[in-house]
Design a protein around this motif. Structure first.
Motif, PDB file in Angstrom:
ATOM      1  N   UNK A  79      42.249 -12.172  80.723  1.00 55.55           N
ATOM      2  CA  UNK A  79      42.950 -11.545  81.847  1.00 55.55           C
ATOM      3  C   UNK A  79      43.841 -10.415  81.346  1.00 55.55           C
ATOM      4  N   UNK A  80      44.575 -10.663  80.262  1.00 58.98           N
ATOM      5  CA  UNK A  80      45.458  -9.622  79.731  1.00 58.98           C
ATOM      6  C   UNK A  80      44.676  -8.408  79.247  1.00 58.98           C
ATOM      7  N   UNK A  81      43.555  -8.657  78.553  1.00 56.24           N
ATOM      8  CA  UNK A  81      42.740  -7.535  78.069  1.00 56.24           C
ATOM      9  C   UNK A  81      42.235  -6.698  79.233  1.00 56.24           C
ATOM     10  N   UNK A  82      41.792  -7.373  80.297  1.00 54.83           N
ATOM     11  CA  UNK A  82      41.243  -6.633  81.434  1.00 54.83           C
ATOM     12  C   UNK A  82      42.333  -5.809  82.112  1.00 54.83           C
ATOM     13  N   UNK A  83      43.515  -6.379  82.250  1.00 50.23           N
ATOM     14  CA  UNK A  83      44.614  -5.621  82.861  1.00 50.23           C
ATOM     15  C   UNK A  83      44.930  -4.411  81.991  1.00 50.23           C
ATOM     16  N   UNK A  84      44.901  -4.609  80.669  1.00 51.92           N
ATOM     17  CA  UNK A  84      45.156  -3.485  79.760  1.00 51.92           C
ATOM     18  C   UNK A  84      44.121  -2.380  79.925  1.00 51.92           C
ATOM     19  N   UNK A  85      42.923  -2.747  80.358  1.00 50.66           N
ATOM     20  CA  UNK A  85      41.876  -1.743  80.549  1.00 50.66           C
ATOM     21  C   UNK A  85      41.955  -1.081  81.921  1.00 50.66           C
ATOM     22  N   UNK A  86      42.988  -1.406  82.681  1.00 49.61           N
ATOM     23  CA  UNK A  86      43.172  -0.729  83.951  1.00 49.61           C
ATOM     24  C   UNK A  86      42.613  -1.464  85.158  1.00 49.61           C
ATOM     25  N   UNK A  87      42.142  -2.695  84.955  1.00 48.80           N
ATOM     26  CA  UNK A  87      41.657  -3.488  86.078  1.00 48.80           C
ATOM     27  C   UNK A  87      42.830  -3.826  86.996  1.00 48.80           C
ATOM     28  N   UNK A  88      42.647  -3.656  88.319  1.00 46.45           N
ATOM     29  CA  UNK A  88      43.761  -4.005  89.191  1.00 46.45           C
ATOM     30  C   UNK A  88      43.429  -5.088  90.222  1.00 46.45           C
ATOM     31  N   UNK A  89      42.180  -5.577  90.236  1.00 40.33           N
ATOM     32  CA  UNK A  89      41.885  -6.789  90.995  1.00 40.33           C
ATOM     33  C   UNK A  89      41.050  -7.693  90.097  1.00 40.33           C
ATOM     34  N   UNK A  90      41.437  -8.956  90.038  1.00 33.09           N
ATOM     35  CA  UNK A  90      40.798  -9.871  89.106  1.00 33.09           C
ATOM     36  C   UNK A  90      40.235 -11.056  89.884  1.00 33.09           C
ATOM     37  N   UNK A  91      39.088 -11.559  89.435  1.00 32.36           N
ATOM     38  CA  UNK A  91      38.647 -12.854  89.945  1.00 32.36           C
ATOM     39  C   UNK A  91      37.918 -13.566  88.824  1.00 32.36           C
TER      40      UNK A  91
END
Lengths: 306, 372
Positions: free
Chosen positions: B215-227
């Motif tokens: 989750x942290x890596x994805x947020x760092x890549x600019x993801x703003x919606x997660x599932x």
């Protein structure tokens, strides 16, 4: 949030090292003290899980996460003392007791922890040390938990104490030669019990980090073997507290490689990357082991060495 | 000193009493089995995981209230020969005649082996692909078309995302998971075709630390919606909330964990299939071997919208949902390309939800950044 691309990987590894390493660090420092005194406590996995549960439960009940940390330590202390006392009995094998304690600790934690899976307990605060950077990613990676800093301080203090204090020398003597310790008039079983208790305390605190900070909730799948890996890490770190710290960082960082590579689009071979921490351990073990000598720094009284 | 009953005699009597005591549970239990339907439910994880197992356990709890039904449960049974032992003891000792082994890996070979051994017991598996002629008639599988809810999640996520990058954390690349990833992505791309989904596969159903790292890596890549599609979405939902991005839930309702960022979620409603199987078993009707249903049949449902959902997203998702409830909406239709550029569904072909080919999905659609 700005694009980061490939820079995401080193930042994720740095962040992972800071976030994931703390439980490794505490458990391995605890085990380091125990093993320096000449005993192996394989039950730290159970203590870790028990610490995670009791820390979360106490934080939920009292509303103060730091009380949770203390409670987790206390639970670990009790279990550690249990291991130490049982091993004082004649002809008791510390490894077998450790395996028993591991099963007992996890089982007890699952049993007592049922009511705390659903509720949300207050978690430990983070210290933003990345304020100097404009990048939100770096800021997030450098959100440091005070326990991490306490862990570093502890590693430094321990490695100094083992060399320079009376207490440290006694522990090492008890671990290296029980005959010498007895001749000097020290009660070997009592020292070892105390050291196992302190080791348990630290492992319990390490467990509370899992449930109270990262990932930050209690569930039965919370520990994926961190306690066991930390025991191996002590051997890998050659019973040196500072090396325990580096090894913990390495394990934490290596664990972040798999998810980080996938999120930048390196998608093949993720099973291999997920195995990175274990591959690293194996590689270093092979590189540093020799059939011609025993491990440097190993306490002489450890049952695996005798 | 008189000793009317010798020590030996006492021991003998105690032994007999002990043996009787040990046997005693079997008597009343088998009697109970005769007039009550005993249902066994087996979970792969803990029952209260805010996720997959909790959804099943909620249905099992509802079944306990039905008249003439008693439920035995066992949690944390691994997908190994352990589950065969669990099934065996539920059948032999508890007198269970209807089993719900709820984890994907229980199906082949474990459940099939036990079904051969106990032809009179009904085995209702969750998620397996039961095939006529290949698998025994006393087995069956039930599953919900949760990809419908994932598609709705995707629509809401597509309206919410500003970076046009969505993140999906998945446990294993099996068909059900891939179908969810694809439906989520298709839903989002129905809003804006520039949207991509970054996929991270963790490798197992419950790895909290790795899920948090992902989750942290994805947020760092600019993801703003997660599932996600893992057994317990708790960690992913909480991490997303902490990092200040939006999140769509899965399995059960996690809105309490992310009051700010929770958009909506895909939830199971297993009460429906459980009830059908139990009623058939009581009535002695042959079991429905292949049971599927979506929003329309009440097998799945969507969580209520969170605060962060904008009006346009709500309207768009509600329109599609209304069509799904009528059974008219088709998610997977041609022309559909996978993310390597190969056409996987030809132009003019539309797969209804019941299409078995969809349950063998082995590709990621265009717009997903990841690999099976």
């Amino acid at each position: 949030m700005t694009e980061l691309g490939w820079w995401g990987v080193p930042i994720a590894v740095l962040g992972g090292a800071v976030r994931v390493s703390t439980p490794f660090l505490f458990v391995s420092l605890g085990e380091c003290i125990t093993e320096k005194s000449g005993r192996i406590n394989l039950g730290l996995e159970g203590i870790l899980v028990m610490g995670a549960m009791s820390g979360y439960a106490l934080s939920y009940l009292t509303g103060n996460p730091w009380l949770g940390v203390l409670g987790a330590g206390a639970a670990g202390l009790v279990l550690g003392l249990l291991h130490g006392l049982v091993c004082n009995l004649p002809r008791v094998n510390d490894i077998a007791v450790g395996i028993g304690l591991m099963l007992f600790g996890t089982g007890l934690a699952f049993f007592l922890g049922k009511p705390y899976v659903q509720p949300k307990a207050p978690t430990l605060p983070a210290m933003p040390l990345g304020g100097w950077s404009a990048s939100p990613q770096v800021q997030a990676a450098l959100e440091v938990n005070p326990l991490f800093l306490i862990g570093i301080g502890l590693a430094v203090a321990l490695s100094w104490a083992f060399r320079n204090t009376r207490w440290g020398l006694i522990v090492r003597m008890v671990g290296d030669s029980s005959d010498a310790a007895r001749a000097m008039g020290y009660a070997v079983p009592r020292m070892r019990t105390l050291c196992t208790g302190v080791g348990g305390f630290l492992a319990g605190v390490g467990g509370s980090f899992l449930s109270l900070y990262y990932p930050g909730s209690w569930s039965e799948g919370l520990s994926s073997g961190q306690g066991l890996m930390a025991v191996a890490l002590v051997i890998f770190a050659r019973w040196n507290p500072m090396h325990c710290f580096y090894a913990a960082l390495l394990f934490g960082g290596a664990g972040a490689v798999g998810p980080a590579l996938q999120s930048v689009g390196i998608t093949s071979g993720y099973y291999l990357f997920n195995a990175a921490p274990y591959v690293v351990t194996l590689g270093i073990m092979i590189a540093t082991c020799s059939p011609r000598r025993t491990l440097a720094g190993a306490p002489g009284e450890l049952s695996i060495n005798r | 000193m008189s000793d009317p009953i010798g020590r030996r005699e006492v021991l003998k009597r105690l032994g007999v009493a002990g043996a009787l005591g040990a046997l005693a549970p079997y008597g009343p239990r088998s009697a109970q089995a005769a007039d009550k339907l005993v249902v066994g439910v087996i979970y792969v994880g803990p029952r209260d995981d805010y996720g997959y197992n909790q959804a099943q356990a909620q249905a099992a709890a509802a079944m306990k209230k039905l008249p003439g039904v008693s439920v035995v449960e066992q949690e944390k049974v691994p997908e190994t020969t352990d589950v065969q032992k669990t099934m065996g003891s539920m059948i032999e000792q508890d007198g269970a005649t209807l089993l719900f082994p709820t984890s994907y890996g229980y199906f082949d070979p474990h459940m099939l082996k036990m079904a051969e051994k106990y032809p009179k017991v009904r085995f209702a598996h969750c998620g397996g692909l039961w095939t006529d002629g290949k698998h025994p008639k006393n087995t069956g599988s039930y599953f919900g078309y949760i990809d419908e809810c994932q598609y709705l999640n995707g629509i809401v996520a597509g309206h919410t995302s500003k970076s046009k990058k969505l993140g999906f954390i998945a446990a294993k690349p099996i068909p059900q998971v891939l179908r969810n990833i694809n439906a989520f992505t298709l839903g989002a791309r129905s809003v804006d075709s520039k949207i991509t989904t970054l996929l991270v596969i963790t490798g197992d159903w419950a790895l909290p630390v790795k899920e948090a790292e992902a989750a942290n890596s994805l947020v760092d890549q600019g993801v703003d919606v997660l599932t996600c599609h893992v057994d317990s979405p708790k960690v992913v939902v909480e991490t997303a909330e902490r990092r200040g991005i939006s999140v769509c839930g899965y399995h059960a309702n996690q809105s309490a964990l992310a009051p700010k960022g929770y958009l909506t979620g895909a939830e199971w409603n297993w009460v429906t299939p459980y009830t059908i199987h139990i009623q058939d078993a009581i009535a002695g009707k042959p079991m429905v071997n292949f049971m599927r249903g979506g929003l329309k049949e009440g097998f799945v449902r969507a969580s209520g919208y969170g605060k962060a959902v904008v009006e346009g997203a709500r309207k768009n998702a509600d329109t599609v949902k209304a069509q799904m409830l009528k059974g008219e909406y088709v998610i997977f239709k041609g022309p559909l390309r996978d993310n390597t550029g190969k056409t996987v569904i030809a132009s003019g072909t539309a797969f209804k939800q019941t299409e078995p080919l969809l349950e063998q999905m082995n590709y990621l659609t265009e717009g997903v950044i990841g690999k099976v």
